[in-house]
Each structure stands twice: as C-alpha cells, then as structure tokens.
Motif scaffolding. Structure first.
Motif, mmCIF file in Angstrom:
data_model
loop_
_atom_site.group_PDB
_atom_site.id
_atom_site.type_symbol
_atom_site.label_atom_id
_atom_site.label_comp_id
_atom_site.label_asym_id
_atom_site.label_seq_id
_atom_site.Cartn_x
_atom_site.Cartn_y
_atom_site.Cartn_z
ATOM 1 N N MET A 1 67.669 -0.787 49.184
ATOM 2 C CA MET A 1 67.517 -0.012 47.956
ATOM 3 C C MET A 1 67.214 1.428 48.329
ATOM 4 O O MET A 1 66.499 1.699 49.282
ATOM 5 C CB MET A 1 66.388 -0.576 47.103
ATOM 6 N N VAL A 2 67.769 2.358 47.565
ATOM 7 C CA VAL A 2 67.438 3.765 47.782
ATOM 8 C C VAL A 2 66.966 4.369 46.476
ATOM 9 O O VAL A 2 67.355 3.949 45.395
ATOM 10 C CB VAL A 2 68.639 4.577 48.312
ATOM 11 N N PHE A 3 66.093 5.339 46.595
ATOM 12 C CA PHE A 3 65.644 6.078 45.430
ATOM 13 C C PHE A 3 66.606 7.202 45.134
ATOM 14 O O PHE A 3 67.292 7.708 46.016
ATOM 15 C CB PHE A 3 64.232 6.634 45.641
ATOM 16 N N CYS A 4 66.655 7.605 43.891
ATOM 17 C CA CYS A 4 67.546 8.699 43.509
ATOM 18 C C CYS A 4 66.966 10.000 44.039
ATOM 19 O O CYS A 4 65.777 10.259 43.912
ATOM 20 C CB CYS A 4 67.679 8.761 41.994
ATOM 21 N N CYS A 5 67.809 10.815 44.645
ATOM 22 C CA CYS A 5 67.332 12.085 45.196
ATOM 23 C C CYS A 5 68.158 13.232 44.652
ATOM 24 O O CYS A 5 69.306 13.080 44.299
ATOM 25 C CB CYS A 5 67.399 12.079 46.724
ATOM 26 N N GLY A 6 67.521 14.396 44.573
ATOM 27 C CA GLY A 6 68.199 15.563 44.033
ATOM 28 C C GLY A 6 68.672 16.488 45.129
ATOM 29 O O GLY A 6 68.795 16.119 46.279
ATOM 30 N N TYR A 7 68.915 17.740 44.781
ATOM 31 C CA TYR A 7 69.373 18.714 45.757
ATOM 32 C C TYR A 7 68.211 19.176 46.615
ATOM 33 O O TYR A 7 67.058 18.911 46.351
ATOM 34 C CB TYR A 7 70.007 19.897 45.024
ATOM 35 N N ARG A 8 68.534 19.893 47.694
ATOM 36 C CA ARG A 8 67.516 20.287 48.657
ATOM 37 C C ARG A 8 66.449 21.186 48.032
ATOM 38 O O ARG A 8 65.344 21.266 48.520
ATOM 39 C CB ARG A 8 68.166 21.016 49.842
ATOM 40 N N LYS A 9 66.764 21.850 46.945
ATOM 41 C CA LYS A 9 65.769 22.770 46.369
ATOM 42 C C LYS A 9 64.568 22.025 45.799
ATOM 43 O O LYS A 9 63.551 22.632 45.511
ATOM 44 C CB LYS A 9 66.408 23.655 45.305
ATOM 45 N N VAL A 10 64.672 20.707 45.625
ATOM 46 C CA VAL A 10 63.523 19.945 45.157
ATOM 47 C C VAL A 10 62.832 19.230 46.309
ATOM 48 O O VAL A 10 62.098 18.282 46.113
ATOM 49 C CB VAL A 10 63.933 18.921 44.072
ATOM 50 N N TRP A 11 63.066 19.702 47.528
ATOM 51 C CA TRP A 11 62.462 19.069 48.709
ATOM 52 C C TRP A 11 60.946 19.032 48.595
ATOM 53 O O TRP A 11 60.325 18.020 48.883
ATOM 54 C CB TRP A 11 62.891 19.841 49.943
ATOM 55 N N VAL A 12 60.349 20.134 48.195
ATOM 56 C CA VAL A 12 58.897 20.175 48.079
ATOM 57 C C VAL A 12 58.411 19.179 47.038
ATOM 58 O O VAL A 12 57.438 18.449 47.245
ATOM 59 C CB VAL A 12 58.418 21.602 47.720
ATOM 60 N N TRP A 13 59.145 19.111 45.920
ATOM 61 C CA TRP A 13 58.743 18.169 44.876
ATOM 62 C C TRP A 13 58.821 16.739 45.374
ATOM 63 O O TRP A 13 57.932 15.924 45.141
ATOM 64 C CB TRP A 13 59.622 18.356 43.642
ATOM 65 N N LEU A 14 59.886 16.401 46.126
ATOM 66 C CA LEU A 14 60.035 15.054 46.674
ATOM 67 C C LEU A 14 58.883 14.737 47.617
ATOM 68 O O LEU A 14 58.360 13.620 47.630
ATOM 69 C CB LEU A 14 61.372 14.923 47.402
ATOM 70 N N THR A 15 58.471 15.741 48.403
ATOM 71 C CA THR A 15 57.361 15.520 49.318
ATOM 72 C C THR A 15 56.086 15.237 48.545
ATOM 73 O O THR A 15 55.330 14.334 48.876
ATOM 74 C CB THR A 15 57.163 16.749 50.225
ATOM 75 N N VAL A 16 55.855 16.006 47.484
ATOM 76 C CA VAL A 16 54.663 15.788 46.675
ATOM 77 C C VAL A 16 54.682 14.397 46.053
ATOM 78 O O VAL A 16 53.677 13.693 46.013
ATOM 79 C CB VAL A 16 54.562 16.870 45.573
ATOM 80 N N MET A 17 55.867 13.974 45.573
ATOM 81 C CA MET A 17 55.988 12.617 45.037
ATOM 82 C C MET A 17 55.605 11.594 46.087
ATOM 83 O O MET A 17 54.920 10.606 45.807
ATOM 84 C CB MET A 17 57.421 12.353 44.574
ATOM 85 N N ALA A 18 56.046 11.829 47.322
ATOM 86 C CA ALA A 18 55.744 10.888 48.401
ATOM 87 C C ALA A 18 54.239 10.848 48.666
ATOM 88 O O ALA A 18 53.672 9.790 48.921
ATOM 89 C CB ALA A 18 56.495 11.286 49.662
ATOM 90 N N LEU A 19 53.586 12.019 48.594
ATOM 91 C CA LEU A 19 52.141 12.051 48.795
ATOM 92 C C LEU A 19 51.441 11.200 47.753
ATOM 93 O O LEU A 19 50.486 10.485 48.036
ATOM 94 C CB LEU A 19 51.609 13.490 48.700
#
Length: 936
Positions: free
Chosen positions: A1-19
C-alpha cells in the motif's frame, strides 16, 4: 500500500505529517498502558483467541448502486466460513463491525459441523467495543474437527472510504456510482463477519450480485457471469475462481460500468480498468505497458512465477490511500494509475511507474508471504518501497530512478527518525493491539526507513547475496506467515553459502537498525583517523526516554573515498574506534557514505569540511552527484542539531550557481523550505529571496537557452525536474521575465481554453505563478478548468494552484468549498486546506477556518475523509510566535469536550513544535540574517 503524495513543494508538509504519525504511535502506546484495565473475558481482548483457524470463506455480496426509499445506499450479503478447532472450546469469536446481522433461530448465526453434529448455540451478540461477533455454545467444538458458521447481513454502502464503500463521479453529464473496497488493514470485518487478522489466512469463494450493465471484479478471474432474478429484481451474478490462501485484508471487490485495456504476460491476463472515457482516451495504456515488464522483472527477481491467473489494476475516483495491493485486483487513486502524455507530467509518469512497481512487488512479498502481525508492517512496506525503484528502473532504464530513493525516502525519513519521539521499525506484538494503533504504523518510518535500511542491507551483502536469501525465504514460507527473524535466517544462510565476509551475523547487525529507533551520526576526524558514532537528534536538548538494549549503538558500514580514490567499505563496531586509513593530509579530503548507501549522517572535522567546500566551489563534479545532495542535507541538519555552525550549512549552497544537476538543487530547496517556514514575515525572508534569486538566475538562463526560450523539453528525466525547479524558484524570487512568461502562457490558455500550450511538466508551476499574480478572473478560470479537467492528474495541479492566490476573499471561498463534497472530494479536503495554509496570505485564514469549523469537521467527517493529524500539523507548521502558541493553547481548551480524535497527539506535537520553533528562531535569527546580508 502507498499513501497519496503531492508535488515536491509539499515536502516539508509531508515531513511534518510523518512527525505527527510518530508522535501519535507513541501516544497510543502510552494510552493503551494507562487507559484500559486488564481484560477479564476473551471478548474483551483485542486479539482473537488462538482456538480456531479458518480455511475457506463462501461469500455472496450484493451492493446496491441506487439509494433505497430513505436515500441510503446499502449492500446485503451472506457468508459461510469453514474453520477448524485447534483445541476444545465452547466459544466462537470473529470480527464484525457496523453490520446488521439477520436473526436465524433466535441467533445471529447458524453453526453446522462438516461431519457429525455441532453443539447448539446458547447465546450470540455483537460486542461493539472490540468489533466482535461472539457466539457462546452449549457444547464443545472438538479439537481437530471442522465446522461452518453461516451469517446473513446488511451494511451501509457509505462514502467513508472503508470496507465496502461508494464512490461517485460524473461522465457524459450523468452521475455514476462505483461500489469498491478497502479492507486494509482492519476493514474486512465491516464487509462480512470474518477472522480479520493477517495470520488467519484462508481461501475465498466470492460471488457478487450486481446491477445489469455493470461489471464485477474481485481477486480471482470471473468463472461465470449470468443474468438472473433475485428477489424480483433483474441482476447479474458473477462468480469468481477461488483465491489462493490469503489474509482478509487483501480481499477486493469492485462493481462499476468501467472498461479496460488488456495484455498478456505469459499465461497471466493483465487488465487496466478505469472510467470508459479514460480508457477510450488512452489513459490506461502507459500503466499497461509498464505492468508487463515490471511483472517479468519481479518473476525473475523472486525466481517465482506470478502466483495468479490475472492481474487487474483499477483507477478509482475516491480512494483515501495512493494504492492498495489487493491480490489480483490492485486499487489506485486515478491520478496514480492513469497517464495522458498530453496532460501528464514527467513526474506523473514516474509516480505511475513506481507505484505500480510498489504494489506488484507486494504480490510476492506481503501477499504470498505475509507477516504474522502488524507490529512488523515495516518489512512489507519498506521492502516494497525499496524494490519499487528496481522495478521502475527495469521498466524505464534511462531514468536512473534508483538514485532518487535518497531524496524521496532517506532524506525524508531522517527528519522523522531524528526525533526523541521516534519509534523502532519493529514493535513488540503486544504493543500493537487496537485498529487505530495498527493504522498509525503506516508512517514514514515503516515505508521510508524500512526501504533505506533494506537498501543498506542489500549494499553491504551485495545484491546477488541479498536476492539469494530472499528467494529461499519466499519459497519456504509461501502461503504462510513470518516475522523478520525468518528473513534474517535466510540471508545468513546465503552469506554462509557464498562465503561473504561480515563483521557479525545478519541478525546482530540488523537488530541494531530494526529494534531501536533513530540512527547514528558518524563523526570522522581526518587528522587522527578517529571515527565515532552517536544517536543523532535534531534537538540536542531533547530527552530520549525509550530504553534500548543496544544503548543506541549501531554496527555501521562506512563506504568512503578520498579525492581521486575508489570507494572502500569499513565497519564501525563500537562507539569510538581509530581507522588510520581515514587520516588525510594536505589538501586531500575524505568523503563518507558514498552514494548514501548507509542509513546515517556524517560529520567531519572543520578542516575536512573546509576542503570539501573548497572542492565544491572549484570543481563540484569531482564529488558524486548523490553526495553533493547529501552534503547539503547533512550540513543543514547538523547545524539544526548544533553540531556545526549554521554558516557551514549555508556555505554548501554557494556553489549552486554552477550546479546543473537536480538532486543537489532539490536537497537545497527542501532544506531552505524550513528556513522559509521559520522566517516568514521577518526581514530574513526578504534577504533569503534576494540570495536565492542570485543563485537561481544562472540556472534559469541555462534552461532558457537549452530549451530554445522554453519551447522544448530537456532530454534527461531529472533534467526535466530541474527545469521545473528553475522556473518555480525564478518566478517566486522575482527573476526578470519569469512572471511575465508564466502569465502570458496562462493568458493564452484563458483566451483559448481548448488549446492549452503549457508543457505538462511546467503546468503546476505556471498555474500557481499565474494565479498568484492574477486576480479573480484567473482564479475563476482555474476553478472552471479544475471542475472540467479530463483527468485527475490535471485536476490535482489546478486544485493545488488555486491555493496560490494572494486574494484573501478567494482563499476564504476556497476554504468553504472543502466542506462541500460536490466541490472538493472528501479525499482532497485536507490537502486543500494545508495548501492554503502554506500560502503566506492564507496561513492565518486556514488556521482560523479550522478553529471555526472544528466541531463540524470532527463530527461530520470520518477518518477516511479528513486526516485530523495532518490537518492540525499542516496549518500550524509555520508557527513561530508566542501569539500563535497562545492560540493553540486556547484551541485545545475550547475543544476539549468535542475532542480531537486522531489529531489528539498531533495537537500536542504542534504545541511542542511551536515552542521549539520559538526557541530556534530566537537562537539563530541573527546569525542567519548576517550570513544572508554578507552574501547578497
């Protein structure tokens, strides 16, 4: 299973979600230990008793694609499960959630014996807290005897994206309904009563009744499709071939009026399913073309033929995750499976290839061989994430996609695993019990750290040895369940058989990386050859309260090189050691973790840092491109951890005026994003813009030249990514001519809506830039194009770009749309709000919107619609002031009675993060300001 991911400009947001995911897991463990008394009855325990084991299910389901008289969509069904009693017992417990069971002979189920007589049922009930159907018997189920339990039931075909659910879309002006499923990880019980644990494998016999004119799909190939009359209604009945022995979470079912494109891989039927207009438009062709070589690659890689007779992959309008590896029927978000060369970007193409490879990797690793329990889900997801790069590389060999794991997984998860609140890859089995705990394990640690650690393992074993151990592991455990130590056993056997030299057994090496959280920073003093390691923490003042049997010490493979030399592997076995071969002299520099094959950061003595920086400025190409990206990422994070001055980190960016490779630029932009978050609204922000403008101008000019004034696309895969970055950064920092360029393109599109000349690679950037500089006319045009987009990929680009406007009235309007599923799909609502929050003009608006509408969102939307953890995390990511901290505290107090659900720990994390941000800005603002003043 994979999570939906956006463009690279939301990299910081994805990291925060992971935290947030990490902290939530920790919170859930504490909650479990402190909030529940010890269970006294078997039905009060979160795990099924080990007295019964299923072997066959016979399930008939009938999803209704029209609402009933009350406006409710429903499904009905009947199920028989055949099971064996492993010990004498007078109790049957299986999972059942939100189903209305039919009473038969005063009970909710009927029990029969395969041979002989079954005991009578004394009492049945639904035990809602544990999601159980409980059946007490007057007699005993005998050891070794087989029985069958029959149930009839009704459930709601809701739009909550869980279990068997409803998805809607419009085609040719007509609303259409799809019945589809998401059983993973614990939602099969919401579809029919079952033993819903991964080790409870069985064979499934599925029959589906469905509206005539629609097609039904499941894990097996269709055996019979007949029209019939049931209950006075004309329906089609589809019967499927029985499945292989598998876990309940892999069961899948879809009813739609979709069409498909078809191919063959040997005797395996391959089909890509989607909306008829998408298939007729050729949007499934690329997925079909990729699937064949990827399947062939994995058959060779595993040395096991694909286990099933067919491989269906289907694109769904509403799907919470990125994709799901149901055995024989893989489900995807539309944007992750469909590809249109006229509309889709190079990034979209890579996403489709890698996600297909990820899901097909699971057909063997995860489906054929399944982990015993969810506490080691990392091995499933981490392995699929790692080999997805190998599968995609085989399908698209010119892309060199294998290198991108460093940016997309290694660097991303470093930010998470460097927290005191991180967690190990493997948890203790009794720590993961409840469904919400299971769901929280699907985080960046499981996916990205898992992939990174397995890549490191494959590197120091060598790929042939790794594959040899993997083959025997899969063959020995086919159709059964394992734990990680079983894989280590087989890899150790391969090591011994091939005579591979290691400093310790595979178990001893890997347990350090798997059973304790975090990772080391390796410090190399090139003057003395002293090498040491310590647990790397972004906040050096944080307290780690999770004990480790290994005292946060790792067995570290260090691949290193000197200027002009070849790379060598040395092992660091202790906290401190002397490696005289790592001493340098004169202008010779040393570089460790070559190509970032190891899961650790590297720090050096000041002299070696100076030599490396000098090399970057004089001839950066001498240093491998992956390591140029590594040097930036390591330096910035070492500076945040107070291990090197901030000036060292910033100095790694000064050579970028000469850099023409994607990975170092992307690493730089990702790290500068953190500074932008911290200094938004201060004078440092403007200085950063001036500096970055100066750095990007040569890159912008370079692409303008090689693309003949933006009229052609660069040849290389990552070169196309770098072109996008050049345009995005140039426009956002005010490089002359950039804004006029994007606005002109957008205006030409507005003048001729049917003739969009903007290159697909550049559309997301151009749309955002034009909407940001435009007004209501541009925004309304973008909204109309979003609603009419012919493919989800294009809709996603427009959806993101609409959040770029500077007009607060439009941003408030857009925020209101997230509460209306007819305007913004539930699956996209969170990302829209967070996108608006990432806009300087929208940050306060988004935060106010969440505070005002929290009760409505929390009570009206389920977990499949709003991710409350990522919502809270996203709208508070840039908080750096006392006033914002005070608002957070007030928000927590005012909504205490309503609750925060999956966002509970996210809120605590936001409070902690905001306090830390306030301190960090106070400590670093002057030094950073001075550096930018000096360099602008």
């Amino acid at each position: 299973m994979v999570f939906c991911c956006g463009y690279r400009k939301v990299w910081v947001w994805l990291t925060v979600m992971a935290l947030v995911c990490v902290s939530t897991i920790v919170g859930l463990w504490v909650y479990q230990l402190t909030s529940f008394p010890p269970p006294t009855e078997p039905w009060d325990r979160h795990r099924l008793p080990d007295t019964l084991v299923p072997d066959h299910y016979y399930v008939t389901l009938w999803p209704r694609l029209e609402p009933d008289a009350t406006g409710t969509y429903v499904f009905t069904g009947k199920s028989s499960v055949r099971f064996r009693s492993l010990r004498d017992t007078s109790l049957i417990i299986l999972h059942c959630k939100q189903l209305k069971l039919t009473t038969m002979d005063k009970h909710l189920a009927r029990l029969t014996a395969i041979s002989g007589t079954a005991p009578e049922i004394r009492k049945t009930w639904l035990h809602v807290p544990m999601q159980y159907l409980v059946i007490q018997l007057n007699g005993v189920l005998k050891t070794g005897q087989d029985y069958k339990l029959y149930t009839e039931f009704e459930g709601e075909l809701s739009d909550d994206l869980e279990g068997l659910y409803r998805s809607e879309y419009y085609e040719d002006g007509l609303q259409k309904v799809v019945a589809t499923s998401q059983m993973h990880p614990t939602h099969a019980r919401k579809t029919f009563p079952c033993f819903d644990e991964p080790a409870m494998k069985a064979v499934f016999h599925i029959t589906v009744l469905h509206k005539r004119g629609t097609v039904a799909l499941s894990n097996g190939k269709e055996l019979a499709v007949v029209d019939t009359i049931v209950g006075g209604q004309a329906v089609t009945q589809t019967t499927f071939e029985q499945t292989k022995k598998m876990s309940t979470y892999l069961l899948a079912l879809v009813v739609s009026d979709y069409s498909n494109v078809t191919s063959q891989n040997g005797s395996t039927l391959i089909r890509i399913w989607a909306r008829k207009s998408a298939i007729s438009g050729g949007q499934g062709d690329y997925a079909l073309n990729v699937t064949v070589p990827v399947l062939k690659f994995f058959e060779d890689y595993y040395s096991i033929p694909y286990p099933l007779t067919k491989s269906d992959q289907i694109a769904l309008p509403d799907f919470y995750f990125g994709a799901m590896e149901n055995w024989g029927l893989v489900t995807y978000r539309e944007a992750n499976l469909l590809y249109d060369p006229v509309v889709s970007s190079n990034r979209n193409k890579e996403t489709t290839a890698t996600i297909i490879a990820h899901e097909l990797a699971h057909m063997w690793f995860g489906n054929l061989v399944t982990l015993k329990w969810w506490n080691e889900v990392w091995l499933n997801e981490g392995f699929a994430s790692y080999v997805s790069y190998l599968g995609a590389d085989n399908a698209e060999p010119t892309w060199n996609v294998k290198d991108l794991i460093v940016l997309d997984d290694v660097h991303r998860v470093f930010a998470v695993d460097a927290l005191a609140s991180s967690h190990p890859l493997s948890s203790k089995e009794d720590e993961i019990q409840r469904p919400e705990q299971i769901s929280e394990l699907f985080d960046a640690i499981s996916y990205s750290k898992g992939a990174s650690v397995l890549r490191m393992l494959s590197d120091f074993l060598t790929e042939p040895v790794f594959i040899q151990g993997l083959k025997t592991y899969l063959n020995d455990f086919a159709y059964s369940n394992t734990e990680s130590s079983d894989l280590w056993d087989h890899l150790q056997q391969a090591v011994e058989k091939t005579g591979t030299s290691l400093p310790a057994r595979v178990h001893d090496i890997m347990n350090r990386w798997v059973l304790q959280m975090g990772f080391p920073v390796v410090f190399i003093d090139t003057a003395t050859g002293t090498v040491s390691q310590q647990h790397f923490l972004l906040d050096p003042d944080s307290v780690v309260d999770r004990p480790s049997d290994f005292n946060y010490q790792w067995i570290v493979p260090i691949r290193w090189m000197e200027f002009g030399g070849t790379n060598t592997v040395s092992w660091l076995l202790e906290k401190h050691a002397v490696h005289s071969e790592m001493k340098t002299s004169g202008q010779q520099w040393l570089l460790a973790n070559v190509n970032v094959t190891g899961y650790y950061r590297v720090n050096y003595d000041t002299a070696n840092w100076d030599k490396i920086l000098t090399q970057l400025r004089s001839d950066h190409k001498v240093i491998p491109v992956i390591n140029r990206a590594q040097l930036v990422d390591d330096a910035f994070n070492l500076a945040r951890a107070k291990m090197v001055p901030m000036s060292v980190a910033l100095n790694t960016t000064t050579y970028l005026t000469h850099e023409r490779e994607y990975m170092p630029w992307e690493s730089t932009l990702n790290n500068l994003d953190y500074l932008y978050l911290m200094f938004d609204g201060t004078d440092v922000y403007g200085l950063m813009q001036l500096y970055l403008k100066k750095q990007v101008e040569p890159l912008y000019a370079y692409f303008k030249e090689i693309t003949l004034d933006w009229s052609k696309v660069p040849d290389g895969h990552t070169e196309q990514y770098l072109q996008v970055n050049a345009l995005r950064v140039a426009c956002s920092t005010g490089v002359d001519g950039c804004q006029n360029l994007t606005s002109t393109w957008f205006s030409q599109w507005m003048a001729q809506p049917q003739n969009n000349i903007i290159d697909p690679n550049l559309r997301a950037t151009v749309y955002c830039s034009a909407v940001a500089s435009g007004g209501e006319e541009e925004w309304n045009f973008g909204w109309q194009m979003f609603k009419n987009a012919p493919i989800a990929i294009e809709a996603n680009k427009l959806m993101s770009s609409l959040a770029c406007t500077k007009n607060t009235t439009l941003l408030n309007r857009y925020l209101s749309y997230t509460l209306n599923a007819n305007k913004i799909r539930k699956q996209d609502a969170t990302s829209v709000i967070v996108s608006i929050a990432s806009n300087v003009e929208g940050q306060t608006l988004a935060w106010d919107f969440v505070r005002t509408n929290w009760e409505y969102m929390f009570t009206e939307f389920g977990v499949g619609s709003f991710s409350f953890a990522s919502l809270i995390s996203g709208v508070t990511a840039s908080f750096t002031t006392q006033a914002e901290l005070d608002q957070l505290v007030e928000f927590k107090e005012q909504n205490a009675d309503i609750g925060f659900g999956s966002g509970t720990t996210a809120l605590e994390q936001a409070l902690e993060r905001t306090r830390a941000n306030i301190r960090w800005v106070a400590e670093n603002q002057d030094e950073i300001r001075d550096w930018f003043v000096q360099h602008t």
